[in-house]
Design a protein around this motif. Sequence first.
Motif, PDB file in Angstrom:
ATOM      1  N   GLY A   5     -38.515 -84.436  34.535  1.00 20.93           N
ATOM      2  CA  GLY A   5     -37.170 -84.768  34.081  1.00 20.93           C
ATOM      3  C   GLY A   5     -37.096 -86.013  33.219  1.00 20.93           C
ATOM      4  O   GLY A   5     -36.016 -86.404  32.790  1.00 20.93           O
ATOM      5  N   CYS A   6     -38.230 -86.649  32.946  1.00 23.87           N
ATOM      6  CA  CYS A   6     -38.228 -87.882  32.150  1.00 23.87           C
ATOM      7  C   CYS A   6     -38.307 -87.615  30.654  1.00 23.87           C
ATOM      8  O   CYS A   6     -38.103 -88.520  29.860  1.00 23.87           O
ATOM      9  N   LEU A   7     -38.600 -86.394  30.295  1.00 27.13           N
ATOM     10  CA  LEU A   7     -38.820 -86.045  28.897  1.00 27.13           C
ATOM     11  C   LEU A   7     -38.120 -84.733  28.595  1.00 27.13           C
ATOM     12  O   LEU A   7     -38.126 -83.827  29.423  1.00 27.13           O
ATOM     13  N   ARG A   8     -37.521 -84.636  27.435  1.00 21.64           N
ATOM     14  CA  ARG A   8     -36.865 -83.384  27.034  1.00 21.64           C
ATOM     15  C   ARG A   8     -37.717 -82.705  25.968  1.00 21.64           C
ATOM     16  O   ARG A   8     -38.105 -83.319  24.985  1.00 21.64           O
ATOM     17  N   LEU A   9     -37.998 -81.438  26.167  1.00 19.29           N
ATOM     18  CA  LEU A   9     -38.802 -80.645  25.246  1.00 19.29           C
ATOM     19  C   LEU A   9     -37.872 -79.706  24.486  1.00 19.29           C
ATOM     20  O   LEU A   9     -37.117 -78.943  25.098  1.00 19.29           O
ATOM     21  N   VAL A  10     -37.928 -79.754  23.144  1.00 22.25           N
ATOM     22  CA  VAL A  10     -37.022 -78.972  22.303  1.00 22.25           C
ATOM     23  C   VAL A  10     -37.835 -78.248  21.229  1.00 22.25           C
ATOM     24  O   VAL A  10     -38.651 -78.871  20.538  1.00 22.25           O
ATOM     25  N   PHE A  11     -37.596 -76.958  21.083  1.00 24.17           N
ATOM     26  CA  PHE A  11     -38.284 -76.150  20.088  1.00 24.17           C
ATOM     27  C   PHE A  11     -37.371 -75.978  18.876  1.00 24.17           C
ATOM     28  O   PHE A  11     -36.180 -75.698  19.032  1.00 24.17           O
ATOM     29  N   VAL A  12     -37.935 -76.133  17.683  1.00 24.84           N
ATOM     30  CA  VAL A  12     -37.149 -76.096  16.447  1.00 24.84           C
ATOM     31  C   VAL A  12     -37.723 -75.042  15.514  1.00 24.84           C
ATOM     32  O   VAL A  12     -38.937 -74.968  15.317  1.00 24.84           O
ATOM     33  N   ILE A  79     -30.322 -86.448  16.955  1.00 26.26           N
ATOM     34  CA  ILE A  79     -30.801 -87.639  17.656  1.00 26.26           C
ATOM     35  C   ILE A  79     -29.649 -88.405  18.300  1.00 26.26           C
ATOM     36  O   ILE A  79     -29.833 -89.112  19.288  1.00 26.26           O
ATOM     37  N   GLN A  80     -28.440 -88.226  17.780  1.00 29.45           N
ATOM     38  CA  GLN A  80     -27.261 -88.871  18.366  1.00 29.45           C
ATOM     39  C   GLN A  80     -26.895 -88.252  19.716  1.00 29.45           C
ATOM     40  O   GLN A  80     -26.154 -88.859  20.492  1.00 29.45           O
ATOM     41  N   LYS A  81     -27.410 -87.056  19.986  1.00 32.54           N
ATOM     42  CA  LYS A  81     -27.058 -86.324  21.201  1.00 32.54           C
ATOM     43  C   LYS A  81     -28.074 -86.492  22.330  1.00 32.54           C
ATOM     44  O   LYS A  81     -27.851 -85.992  23.428  1.00 32.54           O
ATOM     45  N   ILE A  82     -29.182 -87.158  22.061  1.00 31.70           N
ATOM     46  CA  ILE A  82     -30.213 -87.270  23.092  1.00 31.70           C
ATOM     47  C   ILE A  82     -29.977 -88.497  23.960  1.00 31.70           C
ATOM     48  O   ILE A  82     -29.478 -89.522  23.494  1.00 31.70           O
ATOM     49  N   SER A  83     -30.328 -88.368  25.233  1.00 33.13           N
ATOM     50  CA  SER A  83     -30.133 -89.468  26.169  1.00 33.13           C
ATOM     51  C   SER A  83     -31.440 -89.900  26.839  1.00 33.13           C
ATOM     52  O   SER A  83     -31.443 -90.828  27.631  1.00 33.13           O
ATOM     53  N   LYS A  84     -32.522 -89.190  26.537  1.00 34.36           N
ATOM     54  CA  LYS A  84     -33.830 -89.566  27.075  1.00 34.36           C
ATOM     55  C   LYS A  84     -34.884 -89.178  26.045  1.00 34.36           C
ATOM     56  O   LYS A  84     -34.598 -88.434  25.093  1.00 34.36           O
ATOM     57  N   ASP A 110     -38.870 -94.763  17.306  1.00 34.79           N
ATOM     58  CA  ASP A 110     -38.201 -95.958  17.827  1.00 34.79           C
ATOM     59  C   ASP A 110     -36.895 -95.596  18.535  1.00 34.79           C
ATOM     60  O   ASP A 110     -36.417 -96.349  19.379  1.00 34.79           O
ATOM     61  N   GLN A 111     -36.326 -94.436  18.202  1.00 31.84           N
ATOM     62  CA  GLN A 111     -35.087 -93.967  18.823  1.00 31.84           C
ATOM     63  C   GLN A 111     -35.346 -92.983  19.970  1.00 31.84           C
ATOM     64  O   GLN A 111     -34.410 -92.412  20.514  1.00 31.84           O
ATOM     65  N   GLY A 112     -36.616 -92.758  20.285  1.00 31.76           N
ATOM     66  CA  GLY A 112     -36.959 -91.902  21.418  1.00 31.76           C
ATOM     67  C   GLY A 112     -37.158 -90.440  21.079  1.00 31.76           C
ATOM     68  O   GLY A 112     -37.154 -89.597  21.965  1.00 31.76           O
ATOM     69  N   LEU A 113     -37.353 -90.120  19.795  1.00 27.93           N
ATOM     70  CA  LEU A 113     -37.560 -88.736  19.382  1.00 27.93           C
ATOM     71  C   LEU A 113     -38.942 -88.619  18.735  1.00 27.93           C
ATOM     72  O   LEU A 113     -39.273 -89.381  17.825  1.00 27.93           O
ATOM     73  N   PHE A 114     -39.718 -87.664  19.205  1.00 31.44           N
ATOM     74  CA  PHE A 114     -41.100 -87.498  18.749  1.00 31.44           C
ATOM     75  C   PHE A 114     -41.277 -86.091  18.188  1.00 31.44           C
ATOM     76  O   PHE A 114     -40.709 -85.130  18.709  1.00 31.44           O
TER      77      PHE A 114
END
Length: 117
Positions: A5-12, A79-84, A110-114
């Motif tokens: 639960g510490c990381l969110r995985l998103v497929f694009v 990126i404005q919608k992510i919280s973790k 730097d904003q938490g998106l990789f």
Amino acid sequence: MHLAGCLRLVFVDESGFNMQPYLPYAWQKKDQQIRIFARNNRKRLNLLGFMSADLRLNVYQNEKTIDGAFFIKAVEDYIQKISKPTVLVVDNAHIHRSKAVYFKVQQWQDQGLFIFY
């Protein structure tokens, strides 16, 4: 250490749709011509989807070709919608590897998106 639960995985990925039918082949009698009448609307709807592992979907649409600039704009909004911390899993399409995207990667990190290719 428990990290669930510490990381969110998103497929694009991207896809496109239009009202112009596509019929690469069909069965027909010899010397018979098959015709399909369709709207004279050649507009294409291109979609860029962000689907998380928990099946949440964010979609960005464009009638123009999806390019690196559109991808960046969509990521900037997303990126404005992510919280973790979030990992975007993308393919090796040229829009994901454009020079403009390359220059944004550090800012996004730097904003938490990789980005994971």
